[in-house]
Design a protein around this motif. Structure first.
Motif, PDB file in Angstrom:
ATOM      1  N   LEU A   1      30.728 -12.378 -27.770  1.00 60.49           N
ATOM      2  CA  LEU A   1      30.217 -12.935 -29.016  1.00 60.49           C
ATOM      3  C   LEU A   1      29.371 -11.899 -29.748  1.00 60.49           C
ATOM      4  CD1 LEU A   1      29.172 -16.493 -27.790  1.00 60.49           C
ATOM      5  CD2 LEU A   1      31.399 -15.695 -28.610  1.00 60.49           C
ATOM      6  N   CYS A   2      29.190 -12.105 -31.030  1.00 57.42           N
ATOM      7  CA  CYS A   2      28.454 -11.193 -31.897  1.00 57.42           C
ATOM      8  C   CYS A   2      27.020 -10.944 -31.408  1.00 57.42           C
ATOM      9  CB  CYS A   2      28.432 -11.758 -33.313  1.00 57.42           C
ATOM     10  SG  CYS A   2      27.540 -10.761 -34.499  1.00 57.42           S
ATOM     11  N   ASN A   3      26.433 -11.920 -30.750  1.00 53.86           N
ATOM     12  CA  ASN A   3      25.059 -11.787 -30.284  1.00 53.86           C
ATOM     13  C   ASN A   3      24.960 -11.120 -28.909  1.00 53.86           C
ATOM     14  OD1 ASN A   3      26.073 -13.891 -28.790  1.00 53.86           O
ATOM     15  ND2 ASN A   3      24.663 -15.430 -29.586  1.00 53.86           N
ATOM     16  N   GLY A   4      26.083 -10.574 -28.408  1.00 53.78           N
ATOM     17  CA  GLY A   4      26.076  -9.820 -27.157  1.00 53.78           C
ATOM     18  C   GLY A   4      26.341 -10.634 -25.911  1.00 53.78           C
ATOM     19  N   ILE A   5      26.656 -11.903 -26.053  1.00 53.10           N
ATOM     20  CA  ILE A   5      26.917 -12.765 -24.905  1.00 53.10           C
ATOM     21  C   ILE A   5      28.373 -12.643 -24.474  1.00 53.10           C
ATOM     22  CG2 ILE A   5      27.141 -15.180 -24.183  1.00 53.10           C
ATOM     23  CD1 ILE A   5      24.720 -15.801 -25.872  1.00 53.10           C
ATOM     24  N   LEU A   6      28.580 -12.547 -23.154  1.00 50.84           N
ATOM     25  CA  LEU A   6      29.914 -12.686 -22.595  1.00 50.84           C
ATOM     26  C   LEU A   6      30.069 -14.149 -22.232  1.00 50.84           C
ATOM     27  CD1 LEU A   6      30.407  -9.610 -20.270  1.00 50.84           C
ATOM     28  CD2 LEU A   6      31.722 -10.204 -22.300  1.00 50.84           C
ATOM     29  N   LEU A   7      31.032 -14.803 -22.842  1.00 45.41           N
ATOM     30  CA  LEU A   7      31.287 -16.218 -22.625  1.00 45.41           C
ATOM     31  C   LEU A   7      32.569 -16.342 -21.815  1.00 45.41           C
ATOM     32  CD1 LEU A   7      30.527 -19.170 -23.308  1.00 45.41           C
ATOM     33  CD2 LEU A   7      31.915 -18.927 -25.370  1.00 45.41           C
ATOM     34  N   PHE A   8      32.486 -17.005 -20.668  1.00 50.59           N
ATOM     35  CA  PHE A   8      33.629 -17.137 -19.778  1.00 50.59           C
ATOM     36  C   PHE A   8      34.313 -18.477 -19.990  1.00 50.59           C
ATOM     37  CE2 PHE A   8      30.736 -14.118 -17.907  1.00 50.59           C
ATOM     38  CZ  PHE A   8      31.587 -13.061 -17.647  1.00 50.59           C
ATOM     39  N   GLU A   9      35.601 -18.546 -19.674  1.00 50.12           N
ATOM     40  CA  GLU A   9      36.368 -19.764 -19.937  1.00 50.12           C
ATOM     41  C   GLU A   9      35.857 -20.970 -19.158  1.00 50.12           C
ATOM     42  OE1 GLU A   9      40.133 -19.208 -16.885  1.00 50.12           O
ATOM     43  OE2 GLU A   9      40.424 -18.836 -19.002  1.00 50.12           O
ATOM     44  N   ASP A  10      35.131 -20.760 -18.073  1.00 45.71           N
ATOM     45  CA  ASP A  10      34.558 -21.888 -17.338  1.00 45.71           C
ATOM     46  C   ASP A  10      33.222 -22.324 -17.932  1.00 45.71           C
ATOM     47  OD1 ASP A  10      32.782 -19.923 -16.539  1.00 45.71           O
ATOM     48  OD2 ASP A  10      33.092 -20.241 -14.392  1.00 45.71           O
ATOM     49  N   THR A  11      32.857 -21.784 -19.087  1.00 43.72           N
ATOM     50  CA  THR A  11      31.637 -22.032 -19.862  1.00 43.72           C
ATOM     51  C   THR A  11      30.412 -21.337 -19.295  1.00 43.72           C
ATOM     52  OG1 THR A  11      30.975 -24.150 -18.858  1.00 43.72           O
ATOM     53  CG2 THR A  11      32.503 -24.246 -20.747  1.00 43.72           C
TER      54      THR A  11
ATOM     55  N   PRO B   1      22.831 -10.729 -22.794  1.00 47.13           N
ATOM     56  CA  PRO B   1      22.641  -9.277 -22.932  1.00 47.13           C
ATOM     57  C   PRO B   1      21.550  -8.709 -22.028  1.00 47.13           C
ATOM     58  CG  PRO B   1      22.740 -10.306 -25.094  1.00 47.13           C
ATOM     59  CD  PRO B   1      22.722 -11.408 -24.080  1.00 47.13           C
ATOM     60  N   ASP B   2      20.564  -9.521 -21.651  1.00 46.75           N
ATOM     61  CA  ASP B   2      19.492  -9.027 -20.787  1.00 46.75           C
ATOM     62  C   ASP B   2      19.837  -9.129 -19.300  1.00 46.75           C
ATOM     63  OD1 ASP B   2      19.261 -11.738 -20.269  1.00 46.75           O
ATOM     64  OD2 ASP B   2      17.230 -11.931 -21.069  1.00 46.75           O
ATOM     65  N   GLY B   3      21.068  -9.560 -18.983  1.00 46.27           N
ATOM     66  CA  GLY B   3      21.527  -9.635 -17.606  1.00 46.27           C
ATOM     67  C   GLY B   3      21.385 -11.002 -16.966  1.00 46.27           C
ATOM     68  N   ARG B   4      20.743 -11.948 -17.649  1.00 49.09           N
ATOM     69  CA  ARG B   4      20.624 -13.301 -17.089  1.00 49.09           C
ATOM     70  C   ARG B   4      21.982 -13.980 -17.083  1.00 49.09           C
ATOM     71  NH1 ARG B   4      16.958 -16.612 -20.482  1.00 49.09           N
ATOM     72  NH2 ARG B   4      17.529 -15.115 -22.092  1.00 49.09           N
ATOM     73  N   VAL B   5      22.165 -14.834 -16.084  1.00 46.38           N
ATOM     74  CA  VAL B   5      23.412 -15.585 -15.940  1.00 46.38           C
ATOM     75  C   VAL B   5      23.132 -17.051 -16.250  1.00 46.38           C
ATOM     76  CG1 VAL B   5      25.164 -16.336 -14.291  1.00 46.38           C
ATOM     77  CG2 VAL B   5      24.280 -13.992 -14.200  1.00 46.38           C
ATOM     78  N   ILE B   6      23.986 -17.652 -17.062  1.00 46.01           N
ATOM     79  CA  ILE B   6      23.938 -19.080 -17.345  1.00 46.01           C
ATOM     80  C   ILE B   6      25.118 -19.697 -16.604  1.00 46.01           C
ATOM     81  CG2 ILE B   6      23.996 -20.871 -19.114  1.00 46.01           C
ATOM     82  CD1 ILE B   6      21.568 -18.992 -19.351  1.00 46.01           C
ATOM     83  N   ALA B   7      24.821 -20.606 -15.691  1.00 46.69           N
ATOM     84  CA  ALA B   7      25.872 -21.243 -14.894  1.00 46.69           C
ATOM     85  C   ALA B   7      26.810 -22.050 -15.792  1.00 46.69           C
ATOM     86  CB  ALA B   7      25.242 -22.152 -13.852  1.00 46.69           C
ATOM     87  N   PRO B   8      28.051 -22.218 -15.360  1.00 47.79           N
ATOM     88  CA  PRO B   8      28.986 -23.046 -16.128  1.00 47.79           C
ATOM     89  C   PRO B   8      28.392 -24.418 -16.394  1.00 47.79           C
ATOM     90  CG  PRO B   8      30.135 -21.927 -14.375  1.00 47.79           C
ATOM     91  CD  PRO B   8      28.674 -21.674 -14.164  1.00 47.79           C
ATOM     92  N   HIS B   9      28.634 -24.935 -17.594  1.00 46.02           N
ATOM     93  CA  HIS B   9      28.076 -26.217 -17.983  1.00 46.02           C
ATOM     94  C   HIS B   9      29.123 -27.085 -18.674  1.00 46.02           C
ATOM     95  CE1 HIS B   9      27.191 -23.124 -20.992  1.00 46.02           C
ATOM     96  NE2 HIS B   9      27.480 -24.048 -21.891  1.00 46.02           N
ATOM     97  N   ARG B  10      30.315 -27.008 -18.167  1.00 48.06           N
ATOM     98  CA  ARG B  10      31.417 -27.811 -18.681  1.00 48.06           C
ATOM     99  C   ARG B  10      31.126 -29.274 -18.415  1.00 48.06           C
ATOM    100  NH1 ARG B  10      36.987 -26.038 -16.360  1.00 48.06           N
ATOM    101  NH2 ARG B  10      36.341 -24.233 -17.546  1.00 48.06           N
ATOM    102  N   SER B  11      31.325 -30.113 -19.396  1.00 49.51           N
ATOM    103  CA  SER B  11      31.088 -31.545 -19.213  1.00 49.51           C
ATOM    104  C   SER B  11      32.297 -32.187 -18.545  1.00 49.51           C
ATOM    105  CB  SER B  11      30.807 -32.220 -20.548  1.00 49.51           C
ATOM    106  OG  SER B  11      31.934 -32.104 -21.386  1.00 49.51           O
ATOM    107  N   VAL B  12      32.047 -33.246 -17.816  1.00 47.56           N
ATOM    108  CA  VAL B  12      33.115 -33.989 -17.161  1.00 47.56           C
ATOM    109  C   VAL B  12      33.677 -34.983 -18.164  1.00 47.56           C
ATOM    110  CG1 VAL B  12      33.683 -35.555 -15.281  1.00 47.56           C
ATOM    111  CG2 VAL B  12      32.024 -33.731 -14.928  1.00 47.56           C
ATOM    112  N   GLN B  13      34.991 -34.946 -18.366  1.00 45.03           N
ATOM    113  CA  GLN B  13      35.631 -35.845 -19.313  1.00 45.03           C
ATOM    114  C   GLN B  13      36.243 -37.025 -18.579  1.00 45.03           C
ATOM    115  OE1 GLN B  13      38.421 -33.497 -21.485  1.00 45.03           O
ATOM    116  NE2 GLN B  13      36.856 -32.261 -22.459  1.00 45.03           N
ATOM    117  N   ALA B  14      36.364 -38.126 -19.256  1.00 44.36           N
ATOM    118  CA  ALA B  14      36.960 -39.324 -18.667  1.00 44.36           C
ATOM    119  C   ALA B  14      38.359 -39.004 -18.176  1.00 44.36           C
ATOM    120  CB  ALA B  14      36.996 -40.445 -19.695  1.00 44.36           C
ATOM    121  N   GLY B  15      38.663 -39.452 -16.970  1.00 43.67           N
ATOM    122  CA  GLY B  15      39.999 -39.227 -16.412  1.00 43.67           C
ATOM    123  C   GLY B  15      40.120 -37.934 -15.638  1.00 43.67           C
TER     124      GLY B  15
END
Length: 68
Positions: free
Chosen positions: A33-43, A48-62
């Motif tokens: 992304l333009c702001n330097g974030i690597l966004l992975f398909e699992d969310t 950019p500072d090296g911190r990791v954000i865990a996947p946060h995909r929501s659970v959908q009905a079904g």
């Protein structure tokens, strides 16, 4: 940094995923992304500072499987 109008949200903003995609590699499962974030398909995200954000995909009905 960002040259877009309006300016993309910074990497430390709650809406950081709304930044413009500048490189996309779906075959490898990530986008830059333009702001330097690597966004992975699992969310998951790598900031950019090296911190990791865990996947946060929501659970959908079904999509939840239960054992019989």
């Amino acid at each position: 940094m960002c040259q877009h109008t309006p300016t993309c949200p910074p990497a430390d903003s709650p809406d950081r995923e709304a930044a413009v995609t500048v490189a996309c590699h779906p075959e490898q499962g990530w986008s830059l992304l333009c702001n330097g974030i690597l966004l992975f398909e699992d969310t998951g995200e790598l900031l950019p500072d090296g911190r990791v954000i865990a996947p946060h995909r929501s659970v959908q009905a079904g999509s939840v499987t239960t054992a019989a």
